[in-house]
Design a protein around this motif. Structure first.
Motif, PDB file in Angstrom:
ATOM      1  N   ALA A 236      62.656  41.970  77.998  1.00  0.00           N
ATOM      2  CA  ALA A 236      61.968  40.669  78.000  1.00  0.00           C
ATOM      3  C   ALA A 236      60.945  40.561  79.133  1.00  0.00           C
ATOM      4  O   ALA A 236      59.952  39.848  79.007  1.00  0.00           O
ATOM      5  CB  ALA A 236      62.987  39.531  78.089  1.00  0.00           C
ATOM      6  N   LYS A 237      61.186  41.273  80.227  1.00  0.00           N
ATOM      7  CA  LYS A 237      60.256  41.167  81.356  1.00  0.00           C
ATOM      8  C   LYS A 237      58.866  41.655  80.992  1.00  0.00           C
ATOM      9  O   LYS A 237      57.892  41.294  81.642  1.00  0.00           O
ATOM     10  CB  LYS A 237      60.791  41.982  82.539  1.00  0.00           C
ATOM     11  CG  LYS A 237      61.838  41.232  83.328  1.00  0.00           C
ATOM     12  CD  LYS A 237      61.902  41.738  84.744  1.00  0.00           C
ATOM     13  CE  LYS A 237      63.203  42.463  84.967  1.00  0.00           C
ATOM     14  NZ  LYS A 237      63.277  43.052  86.309  1.00  0.00           N
ATOM     15  N   GLU A 238      58.780  42.492  79.950  1.00  0.00           N
ATOM     16  CA  GLU A 238      57.473  43.014  79.532  1.00  0.00           C
ATOM     17  C   GLU A 238      56.733  42.051  78.614  1.00  0.00           C
ATOM     18  O   GLU A 238      55.554  42.263  78.325  1.00  0.00           O
ATOM     19  CB  GLU A 238      57.656  44.362  78.820  1.00  0.00           C
ATOM     20  CG  GLU A 238      58.064  45.458  79.784  1.00  0.00           C
ATOM     21  CD  GLU A 238      58.813  46.573  79.086  1.00  0.00           C
ATOM     22  OE1 GLU A 238      58.424  46.939  77.957  1.00  0.00           O
ATOM     23  OE2 GLU A 238      59.805  47.057  79.675  1.00  0.00           O
ATOM     24  N   VAL A 239      57.421  41.021  78.105  1.00  0.00           N
ATOM     25  CA  VAL A 239      56.779  40.155  77.103  1.00  0.00           C
ATOM     26  C   VAL A 239      56.947  38.652  77.331  1.00  0.00           C
ATOM     27  O   VAL A 239      56.395  37.863  76.559  1.00  0.00           O
ATOM     28  CB  VAL A 239      57.304  40.468  75.664  1.00  0.00           C
ATOM     29  CG1 VAL A 239      56.846  41.846  75.205  1.00  0.00           C
ATOM     30  CG2 VAL A 239      58.820  40.340  75.575  1.00  0.00           C
ATOM     31  N   ALA A 240      57.673  38.259  78.375  1.00  0.00           N
ATOM     32  CA  ALA A 240      57.969  36.818  78.453  1.00  0.00           C
ATOM     33  C   ALA A 240      57.701  36.199  79.821  1.00  0.00           C
ATOM     34  O   ALA A 240      57.921  36.825  80.860  1.00  0.00           O
ATOM     35  CB  ALA A 240      59.433  36.565  78.075  1.00  0.00           C
ATOM     36  N   VAL A 241      57.248  34.952  79.776  1.00  0.00           N
ATOM     37  CA  VAL A 241      57.124  34.096  80.951  1.00  0.00           C
ATOM     38  C   VAL A 241      58.194  33.024  80.780  1.00  0.00           C
ATOM     39  O   VAL A 241      58.394  32.522  79.670  1.00  0.00           O
ATOM     40  CB  VAL A 241      55.726  33.439  81.004  1.00  0.00           C
ATOM     41  CG1 VAL A 241      55.607  32.491  82.197  1.00  0.00           C
ATOM     42  CG2 VAL A 241      54.638  34.497  81.057  1.00  0.00           C
ATOM     43  N   GLU A 242      58.898  32.699  81.874  1.00  0.00           N
ATOM     44  CA  GLU A 242      59.953  31.679  81.770  1.00  0.00           C
ATOM     45  C   GLU A 242      59.573  30.458  82.611  1.00  0.00           C
ATOM     46  O   GLU A 242      59.198  30.591  83.773  1.00  0.00           O
ATOM     47  CB  GLU A 242      61.282  32.270  82.242  1.00  0.00           C
ATOM     48  CG  GLU A 242      62.458  31.316  82.103  1.00  0.00           C
ATOM     49  CD  GLU A 242      63.788  32.066  82.061  1.00  0.00           C
ATOM     50  OE1 GLU A 242      64.160  32.533  80.968  1.00  0.00           O
ATOM     51  OE2 GLU A 242      64.439  32.200  83.118  1.00  0.00           O
ATOM     52  N   PHE A 243      59.705  29.280  81.999  1.00  0.00           N
ATOM     53  CA  PHE A 243      59.375  28.017  82.661  1.00  0.00           C
ATOM     54  C   PHE A 243      60.667  27.246  82.905  1.00  0.00           C
ATOM     55  O   PHE A 243      61.429  27.020  81.974  1.00  0.00           O
ATOM     56  CB  PHE A 243      58.445  27.174  81.780  1.00  0.00           C
ATOM     57  CG  PHE A 243      57.128  27.855  81.492  1.00  0.00           C
ATOM     58  CD1 PHE A 243      56.019  27.640  82.303  1.00  0.00           C
ATOM     59  CD2 PHE A 243      57.006  28.736  80.423  1.00  0.00           C
ATOM     60  CE1 PHE A 243      54.816  28.276  82.048  1.00  0.00           C
ATOM     61  CE2 PHE A 243      55.801  29.383  80.154  1.00  0.00           C
ATOM     62  CZ  PHE A 243      54.702  29.150  80.974  1.00  0.00           C
ATOM     63  N   ARG A 244      60.877  26.843  84.160  1.00  0.00           N
ATOM     64  CA  ARG A 244      62.079  26.091  84.510  1.00  0.00           C
ATOM     65  C   ARG A 244      61.680  24.880  85.341  1.00  0.00           C
ATOM     66  O   ARG A 244      60.613  24.854  85.935  1.00  0.00           O
ATOM     67  CB  ARG A 244      63.009  26.960  85.354  1.00  0.00           C
ATOM     68  CG  ARG A 244      63.632  28.091  84.581  1.00  0.00           C
ATOM     69  CD  ARG A 244      65.106  27.839  84.408  1.00  0.00           C
ATOM     70  NE  ARG A 244      65.734  29.024  83.858  1.00  0.00           N
ATOM     71  CZ  ARG A 244      66.703  29.710  84.458  1.00  0.00           C
ATOM     72  NH1 ARG A 244      67.173  29.317  85.624  1.00  0.00           N
ATOM     73  NH2 ARG A 244      67.228  30.760  83.894  1.00  0.00           N
ATOM     74  N   SER A 245      62.610  23.952  85.412  1.00  0.00           N
ATOM     75  CA  SER A 245      62.280  22.706  86.086  1.00  0.00           C
ATOM     76  C   SER A 245      63.517  22.137  86.755  1.00  0.00           C
ATOM     77  O   SER A 245      64.639  22.321  86.262  1.00  0.00           O
ATOM     78  CB  SER A 245      61.771  21.724  85.034  1.00  0.00           C
ATOM     79  OG  SER A 245      61.657  20.445  85.587  1.00  0.00           O
ATOM     80  N   PHE A 246      63.340  21.452  87.868  1.00  0.00           N
ATOM     81  CA  PHE A 246      64.451  20.742  88.502  1.00  0.00           C
ATOM     82  C   PHE A 246      64.600  19.332  87.914  1.00  0.00           C
ATOM     83  O   PHE A 246      65.473  18.583  88.321  1.00  0.00           O
ATOM     84  CB  PHE A 246      64.242  20.671  90.024  1.00  0.00           C
ATOM     85  CG  PHE A 246      64.301  22.038  90.671  1.00  0.00           C
ATOM     86  CD1 PHE A 246      65.519  22.622  90.957  1.00  0.00           C
ATOM     87  CD2 PHE A 246      63.146  22.749  90.941  1.00  0.00           C
ATOM     88  CE1 PHE A 246      65.587  23.893  91.523  1.00  0.00           C
ATOM     89  CE2 PHE A 246      63.199  24.023  91.507  1.00  0.00           C
ATOM     90  CZ  PHE A 246      64.419  24.593  91.795  1.00  0.00           C
ATOM     91  N   SER A 247      63.736  18.987  86.956  1.00  0.00           N
ATOM     92  CA  SER A 247      63.738  17.630  86.403  1.00  0.00           C
ATOM     93  C   SER A 247      65.064  17.265  85.752  1.00  0.00           C
ATOM     94  O   SER A 247      65.704  16.280  86.128  1.00  0.00           O
ATOM     95  CB  SER A 247      62.619  17.480  85.381  1.00  0.00           C
ATOM     96  OG  SER A 247      61.382  17.357  86.044  1.00  0.00           O
ATOM     97  N   LYS A 248      65.482  18.029  84.750  1.00  0.00           N
ATOM     98  CA  LYS A 248      66.699  17.704  84.023  1.00  0.00           C
ATOM     99  C   LYS A 248      67.907  18.326  84.717  1.00  0.00           C
ATOM    100  O   LYS A 248      69.014  17.824  84.613  1.00  0.00           O
ATOM    101  CB  LYS A 248      66.620  18.173  82.566  1.00  0.00           C
ATOM    102  CG  LYS A 248      65.282  17.909  81.862  1.00  0.00           C
ATOM    103  CD  LYS A 248      64.895  16.459  81.810  1.00  0.00           C
ATOM    104  CE  LYS A 248      63.436  16.192  81.452  1.00  0.00           C
ATOM    105  NZ  LYS A 248      62.696  17.080  80.626  1.00  0.00           N
ATOM    106  N   THR A 249      67.674  19.422  85.464  1.00  0.00           N
ATOM    107  CA  THR A 249      68.749  20.091  86.186  1.00  0.00           C
ATOM    108  C   THR A 249      69.279  19.218  87.315  1.00  0.00           C
ATOM    109  O   THR A 249      70.478  19.131  87.536  1.00  0.00           O
ATOM    110  CB  THR A 249      68.221  21.406  86.810  1.00  0.00           C
ATOM    111  OG1 THR A 249      67.651  22.198  85.763  1.00  0.00           O
ATOM    112  CG2 THR A 249      69.309  22.187  87.494  1.00  0.00           C
ATOM    113  N   ALA A 250      68.363  18.586  88.052  1.00  0.00           N
ATOM    114  CA  ALA A 250      68.787  17.911  89.287  1.00  0.00           C
ATOM    115  C   ALA A 250      68.129  16.547  89.469  1.00  0.00           C
ATOM    116  O   ALA A 250      68.118  16.019  90.575  1.00  0.00           O
ATOM    117  CB  ALA A 250      68.485  18.818  90.476  1.00  0.00           C
TER     118      ALA A 250
END
Ligand SMILES: *Cc1c(COP(=O)(O)O)cnc(C)c1O
Length: 422
Positions: A236-250
Protein backbone atom coordinates in the motif's frame (compact mmCIF):
# COMPACT_ATOMS: atom_id res chain seq x y z
CA UNK A 1 -15.05 42.69 -14.65
CA UNK A 2 -12.87 39.89 -13.41
CA UNK A 3 -13.39 36.39 -14.79
CA UNK A 4 -14.39 33.77 -12.22
CA UNK A 5 -13.64 30.06 -12.11
CA UNK A 6 -16.62 28.69 -14.06
CA UNK A 7 -16.12 25.29 -12.46
CA UNK A 8 -17.62 26.64 -9.26
CA UNK A 9 -20.84 27.30 -11.16
CA UNK A 10 -21.12 23.59 -11.98
CA UNK A 11 -21.53 22.80 -8.31
CA UNK A 12 -25.07 22.28 -7.11
CA UNK A 13 -26.03 24.68 -4.33
CA UNK A 14 -25.01 22.97 -1.13
CA UNK A 15 -28.50 22.64 0.12
CA UNK A 16 -28.53 19.51 2.27
CA UNK A 17 -27.74 20.91 5.70
CA UNK A 18 -29.34 24.30 5.10
CA UNK A 19 -32.52 22.59 3.90
CA UNK A 20 -32.50 20.36 6.98
CA UNK A 21 -32.04 23.44 9.20
CA UNK A 22 -34.83 25.31 7.41
CA UNK A 23 -37.31 22.47 7.84
CA UNK A 24 -36.41 21.99 11.49
CA UNK A 25 -36.86 25.71 12.16
CA UNK A 26 -40.20 25.62 10.40
CA UNK A 27 -41.29 22.64 12.46
CA UNK A 28 -40.13 24.18 15.73
CA UNK A 29 -42.07 27.38 15.04
CA UNK A 30 -45.24 25.38 14.56
CA UNK A 31 -44.52 23.09 17.51
CA UNK A 32 -42.69 25.20 20.09
CA UNK A 33 -43.32 22.69 22.90
CA UNK A 34 -41.69 19.73 21.21
CA UNK A 35 -38.14 18.95 22.27
CA UNK A 36 -36.48 18.23 18.94
CA UNK A 37 -33.68 15.63 19.12
CA UNK A 38 -30.91 16.21 16.59
CA UNK A 39 -29.47 12.98 15.30
CA UNK A 40 -28.24 14.49 12.06
CA UNK A 41 -25.18 16.28 13.35
CA UNK A 42 -21.79 15.18 12.02
CA UNK A 43 -19.96 16.98 14.79
CA UNK A 44 -18.82 15.66 18.13
CA UNK A 45 -20.52 17.06 21.22
CA UNK A 46 -18.33 15.99 24.16
CA UNK A 47 -15.59 18.39 25.30
CA UNK A 48 -11.89 17.89 24.60
CA UNK A 49 -10.12 15.50 26.93
CA UNK A 50 -8.46 16.92 30.02
CA UNK A 51 -4.95 16.02 28.85
CA UNK A 52 -5.42 18.10 25.66
CA UNK A 53 -6.91 21.04 27.56
CA UNK A 54 -4.02 21.07 30.04
CA UNK A 55 -1.50 20.87 27.20
CA UNK A 56 -3.17 23.82 25.50
CA UNK A 57 -3.02 25.89 28.68
CA UNK A 58 0.70 25.15 28.94
CA UNK A 59 1.18 26.01 25.27
CA UNK A 60 -0.55 29.34 25.77
CA UNK A 61 1.86 30.09 28.65
CA UNK A 62 4.77 29.16 26.36
CA UNK A 63 3.58 31.80 23.93
CA UNK A 64 3.54 34.39 26.73
CA UNK A 65 7.26 34.22 27.46
CA UNK A 66 10.18 35.22 25.22
CA UNK A 67 12.16 32.15 26.26
CA UNK A 68 9.46 29.66 25.25
CA UNK A 69 7.64 31.61 22.54
CA UNK A 70 7.01 29.70 19.29
CA UNK A 71 6.51 31.68 16.10
CA UNK A 72 6.38 30.03 12.69
CA UNK A 73 6.84 26.33 13.14
CA UNK A 74 7.99 23.76 10.60
CA UNK A 75 5.48 23.62 7.70
CA UNK A 76 5.42 19.83 8.05
CA UNK A 77 4.52 19.99 11.73
CA UNK A 78 6.58 19.77 14.93
CA UNK A 79 8.77 16.72 15.46
CA UNK A 80 7.23 16.21 18.93
CA UNK A 81 3.91 15.39 17.26
CA UNK A 82 5.16 13.59 14.13
CA UNK A 83 7.23 11.27 16.33
CA UNK A 84 4.21 10.40 18.50
CA UNK A 85 2.04 9.68 15.48
CA UNK A 86 4.68 7.45 13.89
CA UNK A 87 5.12 5.57 17.15
CA UNK A 88 1.52 5.14 18.32
CA UNK A 89 -0.55 5.08 15.13
CA UNK A 90 1.92 3.08 13.04
CA UNK A 91 5.03 1.53 14.60
CA UNK A 92 3.21 0.07 17.60
CA UNK A 93 0.77 -1.50 15.14
CA UNK A 94 3.64 -3.08 13.24
CA UNK A 95 3.53 -0.53 10.40
CA UNK A 96 6.78 1.00 9.32
CA UNK A 97 6.04 4.73 8.81
CA UNK A 98 8.68 7.41 9.44
CA UNK A 99 7.98 10.81 11.02
CA UNK A 100 9.16 12.47 7.78
CA UNK A 101 6.36 10.71 5.92
CA UNK A 102 3.79 12.46 8.15
CA UNK A 103 2.55 15.99 7.46
CA UNK A 104 0.59 17.80 10.17
CA UNK A 105 -2.24 19.99 8.95
CA UNK A 106 -5.28 21.85 10.21
CA UNK A 107 -7.60 18.91 9.60
CA UNK A 108 -8.27 16.25 7.00
CA UNK A 109 -10.75 18.23 4.95
CA UNK A 110 -8.20 20.80 3.78
CA UNK A 111 -5.60 18.18 2.87
CA UNK A 112 -8.18 16.03 1.06
CA UNK A 113 -9.20 19.08 -0.92
CA UNK A 114 -5.65 20.31 -1.54
CA UNK A 115 -3.90 17.09 -2.44
CA UNK A 116 -4.83 17.38 -6.10
CA UNK A 117 -2.43 20.33 -6.33
CA UNK A 118 0.36 17.79 -6.90
CA UNK A 119 -1.51 15.41 -9.25
CA UNK A 120 -2.10 15.83 -12.97
CA UNK A 121 -5.09 18.12 -13.33
CA UNK A 122 -6.66 15.96 -16.05
CA UNK A 123 -6.65 12.77 -13.97
CA UNK A 124 -9.80 10.66 -13.94
CA UNK A 125 -11.34 10.34 -10.49
CA UNK A 126 -13.47 7.65 -8.85
CA UNK A 127 -15.61 8.09 -5.75
CA UNK A 128 -18.15 5.89 -4.04
CA UNK A 129 -21.86 6.68 -4.10
CA UNK A 130 -22.99 7.65 -1.45
CA UNK A 131 -19.95 9.77 -0.65
CA UNK A 132 -18.49 12.42 1.67
CA UNK A 133 -19.27 15.44 -0.56
CA UNK A 134 -15.79 17.03 -0.18
CA UNK A 135 -14.20 14.56 -2.66
CA UNK A 136 -16.69 15.33 -5.41
CA UNK A 137 -17.00 19.08 -4.92
CA UNK A 138 -13.25 19.73 -4.79
CA UNK A 139 -12.82 17.82 -8.05
CA UNK A 140 -15.62 19.80 -9.66
CA UNK A 141 -13.87 23.01 -8.55
CA UNK A 142 -10.69 21.65 -10.15
CA UNK A 143 -12.49 21.16 -13.47
CA UNK A 144 -12.63 17.37 -13.39
CA UNK A 145 -16.37 17.06 -12.87
CA UNK A 146 -17.57 17.68 -16.41
CA UNK A 147 -21.21 18.50 -16.94
CA UNK A 148 -23.80 17.59 -14.36
CA UNK A 149 -26.47 15.14 -15.35
CA UNK A 150 -29.02 14.49 -12.65
CA UNK A 151 -27.24 13.54 -9.44
CA UNK A 152 -23.92 12.83 -11.13
CA UNK A 153 -21.06 14.71 -12.77
CA UNK A 154 -20.25 13.10 -16.10
CA UNK A 155 -16.49 13.36 -15.60
CA UNK A 156 -16.46 11.37 -12.35
CA UNK A 157 -16.61 7.60 -11.99
CA UNK A 158 -19.17 6.59 -9.34
CA UNK A 159 -18.78 3.29 -7.51
CA UNK A 160 -22.06 2.30 -5.87
CA UNK A 161 -22.00 1.04 -2.29
CA UNK A 162 -25.36 -0.45 -1.49
CA UNK A 163 -27.17 -3.38 0.00
CA UNK A 164 -26.60 -5.53 -3.11
CA UNK A 165 -22.80 -5.37 -2.75
CA UNK A 166 -22.81 -5.45 1.05
CA UNK A 167 -21.71 -1.80 1.14
CA UNK A 168 -18.31 -2.84 -0.20
CA UNK A 169 -17.01 -0.83 -3.16
CA UNK A 170 -16.40 -3.07 -6.19
CA UNK A 171 -13.67 -2.47 -8.79
CA UNK A 172 -14.89 -0.15 -11.56
CA UNK A 173 -15.19 -1.09 -15.23
CA UNK A 174 -13.28 2.04 -16.26
CA UNK A 175 -9.79 2.62 -14.85
CA UNK A 176 -9.51 5.72 -12.63
CA UNK A 177 -6.20 7.53 -12.01
CA UNK A 178 -7.29 8.57 -8.54
CA UNK A 179 -9.55 6.61 -6.15
CA UNK A 180 -11.08 8.06 -2.99
CA UNK A 181 -11.94 5.52 -0.31
CA UNK A 182 -13.35 6.29 3.11
CA UNK A 183 -13.31 3.55 5.78
CA UNK A 184 -14.96 3.45 8.28
CA UNK A 185 -17.41 5.16 6.00
CA UNK A 186 -19.26 8.40 6.32
CA UNK A 187 -22.24 8.22 5.67
CA UNK A 188 -22.98 4.45 5.63
CA UNK A 189 -21.15 3.60 8.87
CA UNK A 190 -19.72 0.42 7.32
CA UNK A 191 -16.01 -0.43 7.18
CA UNK A 192 -13.81 -2.28 4.69
CA UNK A 193 -12.08 -5.45 5.88
CA UNK A 194 -8.43 -6.22 5.16
CA UNK A 195 -9.40 -8.49 2.27
CA UNK A 196 -11.77 -5.83 0.82
CA UNK A 197 -8.98 -3.29 0.94
CA UNK A 198 -6.34 -5.66 -0.45
CA UNK A 199 -8.39 -5.96 -3.65
CA UNK A 200 -8.12 -2.19 -4.10
CA UNK A 201 -4.43 -1.98 -3.22
CA UNK A 202 -3.64 -4.78 -5.69
CA UNK A 203 -5.78 -3.07 -8.33
CA UNK A 204 -4.04 0.29 -7.83
CA UNK A 205 -0.64 -1.41 -8.10
CA UNK A 206 -1.62 -3.19 -11.29
CA UNK A 207 -3.29 -0.16 -12.88
CA UNK A 208 -0.89 2.53 -11.68
CA UNK A 209 -3.66 4.37 -9.82
CA UNK A 210 -3.37 6.19 -6.50
CA UNK A 211 -5.73 5.66 -3.52
CA UNK A 212 -6.59 8.65 -1.33
CA UNK A 213 -7.62 6.86 1.85
CA UNK A 214 -9.70 8.80 4.38
CA UNK A 215 -9.63 7.16 7.80
CA UNK A 216 -11.06 9.99 9.87
CA UNK A 217 -13.04 7.41 11.91
CA UNK A 218 -10.14 5.03 12.54
CA UNK A 219 -10.47 5.41 16.32
CA UNK A 220 -14.00 3.96 16.19
CA UNK A 221 -12.91 0.61 14.74
CA UNK A 222 -13.89 -2.35 16.92
CA UNK A 223 -13.79 -5.29 14.48
CA UNK A 224 -10.56 -7.28 14.19
CA UNK A 225 -11.02 -7.78 10.45
CA UNK A 226 -11.05 -4.01 9.81
CA UNK A 227 -7.58 -2.52 9.29
CA UNK A 228 -6.68 0.67 11.19
CA UNK A 229 -4.47 1.87 8.36
CA UNK A 230 -4.30 1.14 4.66
CA UNK A 231 -0.57 0.49 5.21
CA UNK A 232 -1.48 -2.76 6.96
CA UNK A 233 -1.99 -4.02 3.40
CA UNK A 234 1.17 -5.21 1.68
CA UNK A 235 2.33 -2.84 -1.05
CA UNK A 236 0.00 0.00 0.00
CA UNK A 237 2.89 2.39 0.62
CA UNK A 238 3.53 2.41 -3.13
CA UNK A 239 -0.04 3.45 -4.01
CA UNK A 240 -1.79 5.16 -1.12
CA UNK A 241 -1.96 8.42 0.81
CA UNK A 242 -3.69 8.24 4.20
CA UNK A 243 -5.66 11.14 5.69
CA UNK A 244 -6.32 11.23 9.43
CA UNK A 245 -7.78 13.74 11.78
CA UNK A 246 -8.00 14.47 15.50
CA UNK A 247 -11.52 15.81 14.90
CA UNK A 248 -13.58 12.67 15.53
CA UNK A 249 -10.78 10.86 17.39
CA UNK A 250 -10.32 13.48 20.09
CA UNK A 251 -12.92 16.20 19.61
CA UNK A 252 -10.70 18.63 17.64
CA UNK A 253 -13.44 19.80 15.26
CA UNK A 254 -13.08 23.32 16.67
CA UNK A 255 -9.38 23.22 17.59
CA UNK A 256 -8.26 21.89 14.16
CA UNK A 257 -5.50 19.34 13.70
CA UNK A 258 -5.02 16.39 11.37
CA UNK A 259 -2.31 14.69 9.38
CA UNK A 260 -1.56 13.20 6.00
CA UNK A 261 0.83 10.32 5.37
CA UNK A 262 2.73 10.42 2.09
CA UNK A 263 5.16 7.48 2.09
CA UNK A 264 8.59 7.80 0.48
CA UNK A 265 7.79 4.70 -1.59
CA UNK A 266 4.89 6.48 -3.28
CA UNK A 267 6.02 7.62 -6.73
CA UNK A 268 4.34 9.33 -9.65
CA UNK A 269 5.69 10.22 -13.04
CA UNK A 270 5.98 13.49 -14.92
CA UNK A 271 5.08 14.13 -18.56
CA UNK A 272 8.57 12.94 -19.58
CA UNK A 273 7.80 9.68 -17.78
CA UNK A 274 10.44 10.42 -15.13
CA UNK A 275 9.74 9.13 -11.62
CA UNK A 276 8.82 11.78 -9.03
CA UNK A 277 8.44 11.39 -5.25
CA UNK A 278 5.00 12.48 -4.06
CA UNK A 279 6.37 13.09 -0.58
CA UNK A 280 8.80 15.57 -2.12
CA UNK A 281 6.06 17.34 -4.10
CA UNK A 282 3.65 17.51 -1.15
CA UNK A 283 6.43 18.90 1.02
CA UNK A 284 7.12 21.53 -1.64
CA UNK A 285 3.43 22.36 -1.85
CA UNK A 286 3.01 22.68 1.91
CA UNK A 287 6.13 24.84 2.31
CA UNK A 288 4.75 27.22 -0.32
CA UNK A 289 1.05 27.38 0.51
CA UNK A 290 0.88 26.43 4.20
CA UNK A 291 2.58 27.77 7.28
CA UNK A 292 1.85 24.91 9.63
CA UNK A 293 -0.90 24.09 12.11
CA UNK A 294 -0.89 26.19 15.26
CA UNK A 295 1.64 25.36 17.99
CA UNK A 296 -1.20 25.21 20.51
CA UNK A 297 -3.26 22.65 18.59
CA UNK A 298 -0.17 20.53 17.93
CA UNK A 299 0.62 20.48 21.66
CA UNK A 300 -2.98 19.45 22.30
CA UNK A 301 -2.70 16.66 19.71
CA UNK A 302 0.57 15.48 21.27
CA UNK A 303 -1.21 15.15 24.63
CA UNK A 304 -3.77 12.81 23.06
CA UNK A 305 -0.95 10.22 22.88
CA UNK A 306 -0.04 10.49 26.57
CA UNK A 307 -1.16 7.65 28.83
CA UNK A 308 -3.98 9.77 30.32
CA UNK A 309 -4.87 11.24 26.93
CA UNK A 310 -5.31 7.84 25.31
CA UNK A 311 -7.46 6.64 28.18
CA UNK A 312 -9.61 9.79 28.11
CA UNK A 313 -10.29 9.74 24.37
CA UNK A 314 -11.10 6.05 24.59
CA UNK A 315 -13.77 6.85 27.19
CA UNK A 316 -15.35 9.50 24.98
CA UNK A 317 -15.38 7.22 21.95
CA UNK A 318 -16.91 4.48 24.10
CA UNK A 319 -19.57 6.99 25.16
CA UNK A 320 -20.57 7.59 21.54
CA UNK A 321 -20.28 3.92 20.63
CA UNK A 322 -22.63 2.97 23.45
CA UNK A 323 -25.17 5.22 21.72
CA UNK A 324 -24.40 3.58 18.39
CA UNK A 325 -24.93 0.08 19.80
CA UNK A 326 -28.15 1.18 21.47
CA UNK A 327 -29.42 2.68 18.21
CA UNK A 328 -28.52 -0.33 16.16
CA UNK A 329 -30.14 -2.80 18.54
CA UNK A 330 -33.24 -0.80 19.30
CA UNK A 331 -33.98 0.16 15.70
CA UNK A 332 -33.55 -3.45 14.58
CA UNK A 333 -36.00 -4.52 17.28
CA UNK A 334 -38.42 -1.91 15.99
CA UNK A 335 -38.22 -3.59 12.60
CA UNK A 336 -35.94 -1.15 10.83
CA UNK A 337 -33.32 -2.21 8.31
CA UNK A 338 -30.13 -0.81 9.88
CA UNK A 339 -26.40 -1.00 9.17
CA UNK A 340 -23.30 0.71 10.56
CA UNK A 341 -22.70 1.61 14.18
CA UNK A 342 -20.12 -1.13 14.83
CA UNK A 343 -16.91 0.48 13.59
CA UNK A 344 -18.24 4.02 13.24
CA UNK A 345 -20.56 6.49 14.96
CA UNK A 346 -23.00 6.42 12.01
CA UNK A 347 -26.18 4.43 11.51
CA UNK A 348 -27.55 4.04 7.99
CA UNK A 349 -31.25 3.43 8.14
CA UNK A 350 -33.41 2.15 5.29
CA UNK A 351 -36.58 4.17 4.97
CA UNK A 352 -39.67 2.04 5.63
CA UNK A 353 -42.41 1.39 3.11
CA UNK A 354 -40.52 2.76 0.14
CA UNK A 355 -40.46 6.35 1.41
CA UNK A 356 -37.92 8.68 -0.17
CA UNK A 357 -35.18 10.02 2.08
CA UNK A 358 -36.92 13.38 2.40
CA UNK A 359 -40.32 11.81 3.07
CA UNK A 360 -38.82 9.74 5.88
CA UNK A 361 -36.94 12.79 7.20
CA UNK A 362 -40.24 14.59 7.34
CA UNK A 363 -42.02 11.64 8.93
CA UNK A 364 -39.40 11.35 11.71
CA UNK A 365 -39.53 15.07 12.35
CA UNK A 366 -43.32 15.40 12.45
CA UNK A 367 -44.17 12.07 14.07
CA UNK A 368 -41.30 11.80 16.51
CA UNK A 369 -39.52 15.15 16.70
CA UNK A 370 -36.24 13.58 15.51
CA UNK A 371 -33.84 15.04 12.97
CA UNK A 372 -31.76 12.79 10.70
CA UNK A 373 -29.84 13.51 7.50
CA UNK A 374 -31.50 12.40 4.23
CA UNK A 375 -29.26 9.82 2.54
CA UNK A 376 -30.05 11.24 -0.90
CA UNK A 377 -27.92 14.24 0.07
CA UNK A 378 -24.83 12.00 -0.15
CA UNK A 379 -25.53 10.67 -3.65
CA UNK A 380 -28.10 8.90 -5.80
CA UNK A 381 -27.48 5.54 -4.07
CA UNK A 382 -28.32 7.17 -0.75
CA UNK A 383 -31.93 7.68 -1.85
CA UNK A 384 -34.21 5.64 0.41
CA UNK A 385 -31.84 5.96 3.39
CA UNK A 386 -31.32 8.26 6.34
CA UNK A 387 -28.11 8.83 8.34
CA UNK A 388 -28.31 9.01 12.12
CA UNK A 389 -25.32 9.85 14.28
CA UNK A 390 -24.27 8.68 17.73
CA UNK A 391 -22.90 12.12 18.72
CA UNK A 392 -25.61 12.85 21.24
CA UNK A 393 -26.11 12.28 24.95
CA UNK A 394 -27.25 8.84 26.17
CA UNK A 395 -30.41 10.49 27.49
CA UNK A 396 -31.36 12.13 24.19
CA UNK A 397 -30.48 8.97 22.26
CA UNK A 398 -32.64 6.84 24.55
CA UNK A 399 -35.48 9.33 24.29
CA UNK A 400 -35.27 9.32 20.48
CA UNK A 401 -35.31 5.54 20.36
CA UNK A 402 -38.29 5.25 22.66
CA UNK A 403 -40.17 7.75 20.50
CA UNK A 404 -39.38 5.65 17.43
CA UNK A 405 -40.67 2.53 19.19
CA UNK A 406 -43.85 4.29 20.18
CA UNK A 407 -45.89 4.95 17.09
CA UNK A 408 -48.36 6.94 19.21
CA UNK A 409 -45.92 9.80 19.49
CA UNK A 410 -47.71 11.92 16.94
CA UNK A 411 -47.07 15.59 17.41
CA UNK A 412 -49.12 17.20 14.77
CA UNK A 413 -50.73 16.08 11.60
CA UNK A 414 -48.63 17.18 8.68
CA UNK A 415 -51.56 17.25 6.28
CA UNK A 416 -50.97 20.84 5.32
CA UNK A 417 -47.33 20.25 4.46
CA UNK A 418 -46.39 19.87 0.80
CA UNK A 419 -44.11 16.91 1.66
CA UNK A 420 -46.88 15.10 3.53
CA UNK A 421 -48.03 12.52 1.03
CA UNK A 422 -46.68 9.43 2.64
C1 LIG B 1 -15.19 14.66 9.80
C2 LIG B 1 -14.55 14.06 8.61
C3 LIG B 1 -13.24 14.39 8.25
C4 LIG B 1 -12.38 15.26 9.12
O1 LIG B 1 -12.48 16.58 8.87
P1 LIG B 1 -11.54 17.62 9.61
O2 LIG B 1 -11.27 18.65 8.56
O3 LIG B 1 -10.29 16.92 10.03
O4 LIG B 1 -12.31 18.15 10.77
C5 LIG B 1 -12.70 13.80 7.13
N1 LIG B 1 -13.39 12.90 6.40
C6 LIG B 1 -14.63 12.54 6.74
C7 LIG B 1 -15.33 11.51 5.93
C8 LIG B 1 -15.26 13.13 7.84
O5 LIG B 1 -16.52 12.77 8.15
Amino acid sequence: MTRVNDNFLLLPESYLFSEVARRVKDFQEKNPDVKVIRMGIGDVTRPLCKAAIEAMHRAVEDEADTATFHGYGPEQGYAFLRDKIAEFDYNKRGIDILPDEIFIGDGAKSDLGNFFDILSQDSTVAVTDPVYPVYVDTNVMGGRGGQRSGEHHEGIIYIPINKANGYTPQLPAQRPDVIYLCSPNNPTGTAMTRSDLKIWVDYARKEGSIILFDSAYEAYIHSDVVPHSIYEIEGAKEVAVEFRSFSKTAGFTGVRCGYTVVPFALKGRDSKREEVSLNHLWNRRQCTKFNGASYISQRAAEAVYSKEGRKQIEETIEYYMKNARMMRKSLREAGYDVIGGIDSPYIWLKTPEGMTSWEFFHFLLYEHGIVGTPGSGFGAEGEGYLRLTAFNTHEATEEALSRMHNEQFIIESCENEPECHL
